[in-house]
Scaffold this active site. Structure first.
Site, PDB file in Angstrom:
ATOM      1  N   VAL A  11     -89.537  22.370 -28.097  1.00 31.61           N
ATOM      2  CA  VAL A  11     -89.780  20.704 -28.293  1.00 31.61           C
ATOM      3  C   VAL A  11     -89.058  19.993 -29.174  1.00 31.61           C
ATOM      4  CG1 VAL A  11     -91.413  19.272 -29.239  1.00 31.61           C
ATOM      5  CG2 VAL A  11     -92.407  21.513 -28.187  1.00 31.61           C
ATOM      6  N   ASN A 208    -104.950  20.282 -24.675  1.00 36.72           N
ATOM      7  CA  ASN A 208    -104.381  21.790 -24.062  1.00 36.72           C
ATOM      8  C   ASN A 208    -105.743  22.831 -24.306  1.00 36.72           C
ATOM      9  OD1 ASN A 208    -101.716  21.491 -24.112  1.00 36.72           O
ATOM     10  ND2 ASN A 208    -101.240  22.714 -25.728  1.00 36.72           N
ATOM     11  N   ALA A 252    -105.658  30.145  -9.647  1.00 37.47           N
ATOM     12  CA  ALA A 252    -106.088  31.490 -10.282  1.00 37.47           C
ATOM     13  C   ALA A 252    -105.075  32.515 -10.369  1.00 37.47           C
ATOM     14  CB  ALA A 252    -107.075  32.157  -9.351  1.00 37.47           C
ATOM     15  N   CYS A 260     -98.459  28.055 -26.336  1.00 39.24           N
ATOM     16  CA  CYS A 260     -99.148  26.815 -26.611  1.00 39.24           C
ATOM     17  C   CYS A 260    -100.852  27.036 -26.582  1.00 39.24           C
ATOM     18  CB  CYS A 260     -98.933  25.813 -25.924  1.00 39.24           C
ATOM     19  SG  CYS A 260     -97.163  25.341 -26.760  1.00 39.24           S
TER      20      CYS A 260
HETATM   21  C1  UDX Z   1     -98.567  23.995 -21.986  1.00 39.38           C
HETATM   22  C2  UDX Z   1     -98.954  22.585 -21.645  1.00 39.38           C
HETATM   23  O1  UDX Z   1     -99.096  22.458 -20.237  1.00 39.38           O
HETATM   24  C3  UDX Z   1     -98.222  21.476 -22.308  1.00 39.38           C
HETATM   25  O2  UDX Z   1     -98.623  20.189 -21.861  1.00 39.38           O
HETATM   26  C4  UDX Z   1     -97.984  21.922 -23.731  1.00 39.38           C
HETATM   27  O3  UDX Z   1     -97.125  20.523 -24.371  1.00 39.38           O
HETATM   28  C5  UDX Z   1     -97.485  23.068 -23.950  1.00 39.38           C
HETATM   29  O4  UDX Z   1     -98.377  23.920 -23.370  1.00 39.38           O
HETATM   30  P1  UDX Z   1     -96.842  25.682 -21.292  1.00 39.38           P
HETATM   31  O5  UDX Z   1     -97.591  26.732 -22.029  1.00 39.38           O
HETATM   32  O6  UDX Z   1     -95.373  25.681 -21.409  1.00 39.38           O
HETATM   33  O7  UDX Z   1     -97.460  24.186 -21.293  1.00 39.38           O
HETATM   34  O8  UDX Z   1     -96.904  26.095 -19.693  1.00 39.38           O
HETATM   35  P2  UDX Z   1     -97.956  25.714 -18.673  1.00 39.38           P
HETATM   36  O9  UDX Z   1     -97.599  25.406 -17.197  1.00 39.38           O
HETATM   37  O10 UDX Z   1     -99.229  24.709 -18.993  1.00 39.38           O
HETATM   38  O11 UDX Z   1     -98.987  27.067 -18.318  1.00 39.38           O
HETATM   39  C6  UDX Z   1     -99.688  27.654 -19.524  1.00 39.38           C
HETATM   40  C7  UDX Z   1    -100.151  29.078 -18.820  1.00 39.38           C
HETATM   41  O12 UDX Z   1    -101.324  28.776 -17.919  1.00 39.38           O
HETATM   42  C8  UDX Z   1     -99.278  29.904 -18.250  1.00 39.38           C
HETATM   43  O13 UDX Z   1     -99.687  31.229 -18.351  1.00 39.38           O
HETATM   44  C9  UDX Z   1     -99.587  29.716 -16.658  1.00 39.38           C
HETATM   45  O14 UDX Z   1     -99.379  30.818 -15.841  1.00 39.38           O
HETATM   46  C10 UDX Z   1    -101.130  29.515 -16.536  1.00 39.38           C
HETATM   47  N1  UDX Z   1    -101.602  28.691 -15.579  1.00 39.38           N
HETATM   48  C11 UDX Z   1    -101.167  27.385 -15.340  1.00 39.38           C
HETATM   49  C12 UDX Z   1    -102.433  29.286 -14.785  1.00 39.38           C
HETATM   50  O15 UDX Z   1    -102.717  30.491 -14.790  1.00 39.38           O
HETATM   51  N2  UDX Z   1    -102.764  28.270 -13.652  1.00 39.38           N
HETATM   52  C13 UDX Z   1    -102.564  27.161 -13.508  1.00 39.38           C
HETATM   53  O16 UDX Z   1    -102.795  26.705 -12.454  1.00 39.38           O
HETATM   54  C14 UDX Z   1    -101.499  26.519 -14.306  1.00 39.38           C
END
Ligand code: UDX
Length: 437
Positions: A11, A208, A252, A260
């Site tokens: 960040v 989140n 999925a 986060c």
């Molecule tokens: C997240 C939030 O999206 C972001 O707004 C915040 O500031 C920080 O946390 P991040 O953790 O970097 O971002 O990645 P993100 O793309 O949100 O994915 C988080 C997790 O969810 C990953 O493990 C990803 O594989 C999973 N995911 C995401 C899914 O399983 N399915 C989805 O459709 C989207």
């Protein structure tokens, strides 16, 4: 205007570099000497597409510099952003020690007219507590809360084109100064939400936790699809066409990981509970997501006739998501550790060549590409949704493997395409497709 950013993690570094790209003079501060030395050389200690170009450009433009001296770096700053980590403590609550260490350090020398902006994700009430902490030290500052919504792997894009900017402010002066800082986003008509400190703090956790819940919901729908023959990707498509639901975060998979969602869902559940506002939905999200890793192991075992002892398993992707090298709370860690415990021989290929992953997994073999990784495999398991895994040459893979079994935990392939290439196909939310005899 001079901006100081304290903390050079995902960040802090992305924010500092992007603020310098806006044209502001920025100093990024960290107490990690090696990290700052590397950054001063233009070397980035994290995998974030597009960040290196922007960093070098703004160092050369002399708008961006790095320091380990927080006291000196805040002396003439107009705005000080705090973007340090707030990891989970063992009880799930947010560890704010780095936030207060940064505030304590800057209190002695901060420019009295500066605006202090907390960007770290903090429990509701923290920004006001920091303001009072400073007042007790005889330092009266305008304090603002400005949450980040940066996805790893897309952080520069998310900073430059956010859906919204949220600013918890308590004075017209702070409102004007922060409006000026984010003015470059006006060209994209990005809405700026001005609100109270508490509302801004909770908006971050609520966003989140909701996204984590949405992912967990589609994963539970996937479980049901495996029992009733529906296709979760098509259910997600049908759902997402409803504007009230939206088509994002309905993919999925093996469950969410990262630094986060796990941290923020636990912190929200913790401070809500402490305030007497139970949140069973968030509780269940945490539990359901945690259980999902074991469910993925059982899926793999079922596909391997309930025995992986001595079998070669080719794992494609171990980072918690694509386009990052970050392994924090990645589902792959629990899944691979359990398979090794059961005697599997693991080979791993991850496009990020994550150093974190190499430290975590000791007794595995590493490959340089997906095809080498699949040689002599008894099963190929896709865990991370890297783009390069979406169009593998399955015919080439068929010649490499010892047993044609593809277990796709991101359901990236049409079932028919995989079957036509001679693989037995096991995915998430679409049932187990046996190789047609
Ligand atoms: C997240 C939030 O999206 C972001 O707004 C915040 O500031 C920080 O946390 P991040 O953790 O970097 O971002 O990645 P993100 O793309 O949100 O994915 C988080 C997790 O969810 C990953 O493990 C990803 O594989 C999973 N995911 C995401 C899914 O399983 N399915 C989805 O459709 C989207």
């Amino acid at each position: 205007m001079k901006i100081t950013v304290i903390g050079t993690g995902y960040v802090g570094l992305v924010s500092g570099v992007c603020f310098s790209e806006f044209g502001f003079d920025v100093v990024c501060v960290d107490n990690n000497v090696a990290k700052i030395t590397a950054l001063q050389r233009g070397d980035i200690p994290l995998y974030e597409p597009g960040l290196d170009k922007l960093l070098l450009k703004n160092i050369q433009a002399e708008r961006l510099s790095f320091s380990t001296d927080a006291k000196e770096s805040v002396r003439d700053a107009d705005i000080v952003f705090i973007a340090v980590g707030t990891p989970s403590k063992s009880d799930g609550s947010a560890d704010l020690s780095c936030v207060y260490q940064a505030v304590d350090e800057l209190a002695a020398s901060v420019n009295k007219d500066a605006v202090l902006v907390i960007k770290s994700t903090v429990p509701v009430g923290t920004t006001r507590a920091v303001k009072n902490f400073l007042l007790n030290r005889g330092v009266k500052l305008d304090v603002v809360f400005n949450p980040e919504f940066l996805k790893e792997g897309a952080a520069v894009e998310d900073f430059m084109h956010p859906d919204r900017v949220i600013l918890g402010v308590e004075s017209e002066r702070a409102r004007e100064i922060l409006s000026h800082v984010y003015r470059p986003l006006y060209v994209f008509n990005i809405p700026i939400v001005f609100t109270s400190l508490e509302t801004a703090e909770l908006s971050k956790y609520a966003s989140n936790a909701f996204l984590a819940m949405k992912i967990t919901f589609i994963n539970e729908i996937a479980n049901l699809c495996e029992c009733c023959g529906a296709d979760v990707n098509e259910v997600a498509l049908a759902m997402g066409l409803d504007k009230r639901i939206g088509d994002q975060f309905l993919q999925a998979g093996p469950g969410y990981g990262g630094s986060c969602f796990p941290k923020d869902t636990s912190a929200l559940e913790d401070f809500a509970h402490k305030l007497g506002a139970a949140m069973p939905l968030v509780n269940e999200t945490i539990r359901s997501n945690g259980d999902r890793r074991q469910r993925m192991v059982e899926k793999i075992l079922q596909a391997c006739d309930h025995d992986v002892k001595g079998k070669n398993i080719s794992v494609l992707g171990v980072t918690f998501k694509a386009d990052t090298d970050d392994m924090r709370d990645s589902p792959s860690i629990d899944i691979i550790e359990e398979l090794i415990k059961r005697g599997a021989r693991i080979k791993i290929y991850d496009p990020s060549f994550s150093k974190q992953a190499e430290k975590i997994f000791s007794d595995v073999v590493w490959s340089k590409n997906a095809y080498d990784n699949c040689s002599d495999a008894d099963a190929v398991v896709i865990i991370t949704d890297w783009s390069e895994f979406r169009a593998l040459n399955l015919k080439e893979l068929r010649h490499r493997v010892r047993n044609p079994l593809l277990i796709d935990l991101r359901s990236m392939y049409p079932v028919s395409e995989v079957k036509a290439s001679g693989f037995a196909y096991c995915s998430v939310g679409r049932g187990f497709e046996k190789l047609e005899s």
